[in-house]
Design an enzyme around this catalytic site. Structure first.
Site, short mmCIF file in Angstrom:
data_model
loop_
_atom_site.label_atom_id
_atom_site.label_comp_id
_atom_site.label_asym_id
_atom_site.label_seq_id
_atom_site.Cartn_x
_atom_site.Cartn_y
_atom_site.Cartn_z
CG HIS A 36 -7.81 -49.67 67.12
ND1 HIS A 36 -8.66 -49.70 68.12
CD2 HIS A 36 -6.61 -50.28 67.28
CE1 HIS A 36 -8.16 -50.18 69.11
NE2 HIS A 36 -6.69 -50.72 68.51
CG ASP A 38 -5.89 -48.63 72.17
OD1 ASP A 38 -6.84 -49.23 71.78
OD2 ASP A 38 -4.55 -48.97 71.63
CG ASP A 151 -5.76 -53.69 69.94
OD1 ASP A 151 -5.19 -54.44 69.80
OD2 ASP A 151 -5.77 -52.61 70.44
#
Length: 227
Positions: A36, A38, A151
């Protein structure tokens, strides 16, 4: 994870060693690491690639090759595509194809990013999914089977419709209203079939699981549940 975020887990593991707590039955645990990262959060895409993103995939391929029991889930295609096109060696690309064939490496959601739900335009959501899925199909001939939203903030009624029409078999989410999540936990309702509107057809609904924590991993069951 933060520097001290591992302490609760360590405490629970130590408690398992206390007399009367240990179970005579074996404990079966499933640990599936996932990416994960971003895209464009705090750092630019290029800065993120140089600082950590490229090394994630290099090390993942290396570690997966060390054991047949190891698994990994890759999420954002922007970083993976840049790694594939500009960093990965021929040997690493061969390893990736083999891992995908064996089912030990899996792509979930498959978009360029893990997009937000509440404030994102529908056409942008479709575009980034289309670009990511196009890369995966053209490169590996595969299509992600599951959507993965651990998220994004907020929850939009557009989400089940879009993901169902995109062909996903199930959806995983996390960040919803605190009170709503607490009520769902109390009622054991974290798993459900999500339809964006009662007027929509069954083709626009998706089986959904909401994680019980507000981080990127589920909570361990109470110690007593192991017995």
């Amino acid at each position: 994870m933060g520097q001290l975020s591992w302490l609760p887990l360590l405490a629970r593991l130590l408690l398992l060693r206390l007399p009367g707590v240990q179970s005579t039955d074996p404990i079966q645990a499933f640990v599936v690491p996932h990416s994960h990262m971003d895209v464009g959060w705090v750092y630019t895409v290029q800065e993120s690639m140089q600082a950590y993103a490229a090394n994630v995939y290099t090390s993942v391929v290396e570690e997966l090759a060390r054991g047949q029991q190891r698994r990994f889930i890759a999420v954002e295609q922007e970083f993976f595509r840049l790694w594939w096109d500009g960093v990965a060696s021929d040997q690493q690309k061969h390893q990736v194809r083999q891992l995908l064939e064996e089912g030990r490496l899996e792509f979930v959601i498959g978009g360029q990013v893990m997009h937000d739900e509440a404030v994102t335009h529908l056409d942008d959501q479709i575009l980034q999914l289309t670009e990511g899925h196009g890369f995966l199909y053209e490169t590996f001939g595969i299509r992600p089977q599951f959507s993965w939203h651990v998220d994004p903030f907020g929850a939009s009624a557009t989400t089940p419709t879009l993901f169902a029409l995109a062909g996903f078999n199930a959806h995983l989410g996390s960040r919803i209203d605190y009170d709503l999540k607490a009520a769902m936990q109390e009622a054991r309702g974290l798993q459900f079939v999500w339809r964006g509107s009662p007027s929509l057809s069954e083709q626009q609904e998706i089986f959904t699981h909401i994680m019980d924590q507000y981080s990127y991993f589920p909570r361990k069951p109470p110690l007593g549940s192991f017995s």
